[in-house]
Motif scaffolding. Structure first.
Motif, PDB file in Angstrom:
ATOM      1  N   ALA A 111       2.414   1.738  -3.390  1.00  0.00           N
ATOM      2  CA  ALA A 111       1.409   2.213  -4.349  1.00  0.00           C
ATOM      3  C   ALA A 111       1.143   3.709  -4.146  1.00  0.00           C
ATOM      4  O   ALA A 111       1.035   4.462  -5.118  1.00  0.00           O
ATOM      5  CB  ALA A 111       0.120   1.409  -4.203  1.00  0.00           C
ATOM      6  N   LYS A 112       1.054   4.148  -2.892  1.00  0.00           N
ATOM      7  CA  LYS A 112       0.827   5.573  -2.613  1.00  0.00           C
ATOM      8  C   LYS A 112       2.018   6.407  -3.073  1.00  0.00           C
ATOM      9  O   LYS A 112       1.843   7.472  -3.656  1.00  0.00           O
ATOM     10  CB  LYS A 112       0.574   5.797  -1.124  1.00  0.00           C
ATOM     11  CG  LYS A 112      -0.775   5.296  -0.664  1.00  0.00           C
ATOM     12  CD  LYS A 112      -0.952   5.435   0.827  1.00  0.00           C
ATOM     13  CE  LYS A 112      -2.252   4.808   1.269  1.00  0.00           C
ATOM     14  NZ  LYS A 112      -2.378   4.755   2.719  1.00  0.00           N
ATOM     15  N   ASP A 113       3.233   5.923  -2.819  1.00  0.00           N
ATOM     16  CA  ASP A 113       4.426   6.643  -3.264  1.00  0.00           C
ATOM     17  C   ASP A 113       4.455   6.756  -4.781  1.00  0.00           C
ATOM     18  O   ASP A 113       4.757   7.804  -5.333  1.00  0.00           O
ATOM     19  CB  ASP A 113       5.701   5.949  -2.782  1.00  0.00           C
ATOM     20  CG  ASP A 113       5.899   6.062  -1.283  1.00  0.00           C
ATOM     21  OD1 ASP A 113       5.219   6.893  -0.648  1.00  0.00           O
ATOM     22  OD2 ASP A 113       6.739   5.306  -0.748  1.00  0.00           O
ATOM     23  N   GLU A 114       4.127   5.675  -5.468  1.00  0.00           N
ATOM     24  CA  GLU A 114       4.117   5.684  -6.928  1.00  0.00           C
ATOM     25  C   GLU A 114       3.030   6.610  -7.443  1.00  0.00           C
ATOM     26  O   GLU A 114       3.237   7.355  -8.394  1.00  0.00           O
ATOM     27  CB  GLU A 114       3.917   4.260  -7.467  1.00  0.00           C
ATOM     28  CG  GLU A 114       3.932   4.154  -8.970  1.00  0.00           C
ATOM     29  CD  GLU A 114       5.279   4.471  -9.600  1.00  0.00           C
ATOM     30  OE1 GLU A 114       5.342   4.522 -10.842  1.00  0.00           O
ATOM     31  OE2 GLU A 114       6.267   4.701  -8.877  1.00  0.00           O
ATOM     32  N   SER A 115       1.867   6.611  -6.799  1.00  0.00           N
ATOM     33  CA  SER A 115       0.777   7.491  -7.200  1.00  0.00           C
ATOM     34  C   SER A 115       1.195   8.960  -7.059  1.00  0.00           C
ATOM     35  O   SER A 115       0.947   9.768  -7.951  1.00  0.00           O
ATOM     36  CB  SER A 115      -0.462   7.203  -6.351  1.00  0.00           C
ATOM     37  OG  SER A 115      -1.500   8.092  -6.688  1.00  0.00           O
ATOM     38  N   ARG A 116       1.849   9.288  -5.934  1.00  0.00           N
ATOM     39  CA  ARG A 116       2.330  10.661  -5.737  1.00  0.00           C
ATOM     40  C   ARG A 116       3.364  11.048  -6.787  1.00  0.00           C
ATOM     41  O   ARG A 116       3.351  12.143  -7.320  1.00  0.00           O
ATOM     42  CB  ARG A 116       2.928  10.812  -4.340  1.00  0.00           C
ATOM     43  CG  ARG A 116       1.884  11.002  -3.268  1.00  0.00           C
ATOM     44  CD  ARG A 116       2.535  11.336  -1.932  1.00  0.00           C
ATOM     45  NE  ARG A 116       1.890  10.484  -0.961  1.00  0.00           N
ATOM     46  CZ  ARG A 116       2.477   9.597  -0.185  1.00  0.00           C
ATOM     47  NH1 ARG A 116       3.761   9.461  -0.198  1.00  0.00           N
ATOM     48  NH2 ARG A 116       1.782   8.853   0.618  1.00  0.00           N
ATOM     49  N   ARG A 117       4.269  10.113  -7.077  1.00  0.00           N
ATOM     50  CA  ARG A 117       5.314  10.388  -8.067  1.00  0.00           C
ATOM     51  C   ARG A 117       4.697  10.634  -9.442  1.00  0.00           C
ATOM     52  O   ARG A 117       5.040  11.605 -10.127  1.00  0.00           O
ATOM     53  CB  ARG A 117       6.292   9.214  -8.141  1.00  0.00           C
ATOM     54  CG  ARG A 117       7.497   9.475  -9.041  1.00  0.00           C
ATOM     55  CD  ARG A 117       8.376   8.248  -9.172  1.00  0.00           C
ATOM     56  NE  ARG A 117       7.783   7.227 -10.013  1.00  0.00           N
ATOM     57  CZ  ARG A 117       7.749   7.256 -11.346  1.00  0.00           C
ATOM     58  NH1 ARG A 117       8.268   8.279 -11.992  1.00  0.00           N
ATOM     59  NH2 ARG A 117       7.204   6.284 -12.037  1.00  0.00           N
ATOM     60  N   LEU A 118       3.742   9.799  -9.835  1.00  0.00           N
ATOM     61  CA  LEU A 118       3.090   9.960 -11.141  1.00  0.00           C
ATOM     62  C   LEU A 118       2.288  11.262 -11.181  1.00  0.00           C
ATOM     63  O   LEU A 118       2.249  11.941 -12.209  1.00  0.00           O
ATOM     64  CB  LEU A 118       2.207   8.757 -11.450  1.00  0.00           C
ATOM     65  CG  LEU A 118       2.957   7.456 -11.708  1.00  0.00           C
ATOM     66  CD1 LEU A 118       1.969   6.301 -11.855  1.00  0.00           C
ATOM     67  CD2 LEU A 118       3.838   7.564 -12.930  1.00  0.00           C
ATOM     68  N   HIS A 119       1.638  11.618 -10.078  1.00  0.00           N
ATOM     69  CA  HIS A 119       0.867  12.856 -10.008  1.00  0.00           C
ATOM     70  C   HIS A 119       1.793  14.067 -10.210  1.00  0.00           C
ATOM     71  O   HIS A 119       1.464  14.989 -10.947  1.00  0.00           O
ATOM     72  CB  HIS A 119       0.129  12.932  -8.676  1.00  0.00           C
ATOM     73  CG  HIS A 119      -0.783  14.107  -8.572  1.00  0.00           C
ATOM     74  ND1 HIS A 119      -1.949  14.210  -9.300  1.00  0.00           N
ATOM     75  CD2 HIS A 119      -0.690  15.239  -7.832  1.00  0.00           C
ATOM     76  CE1 HIS A 119      -2.538  15.361  -9.009  1.00  0.00           C
ATOM     77  NE2 HIS A 119      -1.796  16.008  -8.102  1.00  0.00           N
ATOM     78  N   ARG A 120       2.952  14.049  -9.550  1.00  0.00           N
ATOM     79  CA  ARG A 120       3.909  15.152  -9.714  1.00  0.00           C
ATOM     80  C   ARG A 120       4.382  15.240 -11.162  1.00  0.00           C
ATOM     81  O   ARG A 120       4.496  16.324 -11.723  1.00  0.00           O
ATOM     82  CB  ARG A 120       5.115  14.947  -8.808  1.00  0.00           C
ATOM     83  CG  ARG A 120       4.954  15.498  -7.418  1.00  0.00           C
ATOM     84  CD  ARG A 120       6.294  15.621  -6.671  1.00  0.00           C
ATOM     85  NE  ARG A 120       7.135  14.449  -6.748  1.00  0.00           N
ATOM     86  CZ  ARG A 120       7.093  13.409  -5.928  1.00  0.00           C
ATOM     87  NH1 ARG A 120       6.219  13.388  -4.940  1.00  0.00           N
ATOM     88  NH2 ARG A 120       7.898  12.392  -6.073  1.00  0.00           N
ATOM     89  N   ASP A 172       0.837  -1.206   0.000  1.00  0.00           N
ATOM     90  CA  ASP A 172       0.000   0.000   0.000  1.00  0.00           C
ATOM     91  C   ASP A 172       0.869   1.251   0.000  1.00  0.00           C
ATOM     92  O   ASP A 172       0.598   2.214  -0.723  1.00  0.00           O
ATOM     93  CB  ASP A 172      -0.932   0.024   1.215  1.00  0.00           C
ATOM     94  CG  ASP A 172      -2.082  -0.966   1.101  1.00  0.00           C
ATOM     95  OD1 ASP A 172      -2.316  -1.483  -0.014  1.00  0.00           O
ATOM     96  OD2 ASP A 172      -2.729  -1.222   2.139  1.00  0.00           O
ATOM     97  N   TYR A 206       2.756  14.325 -13.812  1.00  0.00           N
ATOM     98  CA  TYR A 206       1.633  14.840 -14.594  1.00  0.00           C
ATOM     99  C   TYR A 206       1.545  16.351 -14.453  1.00  0.00           C
ATOM    100  O   TYR A 206       1.349  17.073 -15.432  1.00  0.00           O
ATOM    101  CB  TYR A 206       0.334  14.163 -14.169  1.00  0.00           C
ATOM    102  CG  TYR A 206      -0.871  14.690 -14.887  1.00  0.00           C
ATOM    103  CD1 TYR A 206      -1.125  14.322 -16.191  1.00  0.00           C
ATOM    104  CD2 TYR A 206      -1.744  15.580 -14.257  1.00  0.00           C
ATOM    105  CE1 TYR A 206      -2.227  14.812 -16.878  1.00  0.00           C
ATOM    106  CE2 TYR A 206      -2.847  16.076 -14.920  1.00  0.00           C
ATOM    107  CZ  TYR A 206      -3.090  15.696 -16.238  1.00  0.00           C
ATOM    108  OH  TYR A 206      -4.165  16.189 -16.894  1.00  0.00           O
TER     109      TYR A 206
END
Length: 124
Positions: A110-119, A107, A121
């Motif tokens: 996944a949150k770290d990857e989501s934050r990285r992808l959001h940045r 989890d 974007y």
């Protein structure tokens, strides 16, 4: 089997090294890459000179044979400093982190990857 798997690139570690009558025999007979020094020697390494001498001997033997060492049960910074001073290559224990359920680790990743992808974007 160990020799055949070694030829394929597999590496082996011997766990709980230093306990049991055959540890040295196994060390000689098996092609191990790493030994994990049993926690019974690590736990009291600061107060028991026999434990300290045993760890020192294991480290010296392993280095002479080209084998890496891991200390189990490194519970605090003082023990971590002592095993480092004695030349242990790696350590595991509460001094570095408490056991975490795999689901929590996944989890968090996944949150770290989501934050990285959001940045990424937002930067494009």
């Amino acid at each position: 089997m160990v020799t055949r798997l070694g030829a394929l690139g597999c590496r082996f570690a011997m766990d709980d090294f230093g306990t049991g009558a055959n540890s040295l025999t196994y060390l000689k007979a098996l092609q191990v890459y790493r030994v994990k020094i049993d926690g019974s020697f690590i736990r009291d390494i600061q107060s028991d000179r026999n434990s300290k001498a045993t760890v020192k001997g294991i480290v010296e033997l392993a280095k002479a044979l080209g084998i890496e060492t891991v200390a189990e049960y490194v519970e605090n910074d003082e023990i971590a400093q002592e095993v480092r001073r004695l030349g242990v290559d790696y350590a595991q224990g509460y001094a570095f982190g408490k056991p975490t359920p795999l689901t929590e680790i996944l989890d968090g990743l996944a949150k770290d990857e989501s934050r990285r992808l959001h940045r990424l974007y937002l930067e494009t």
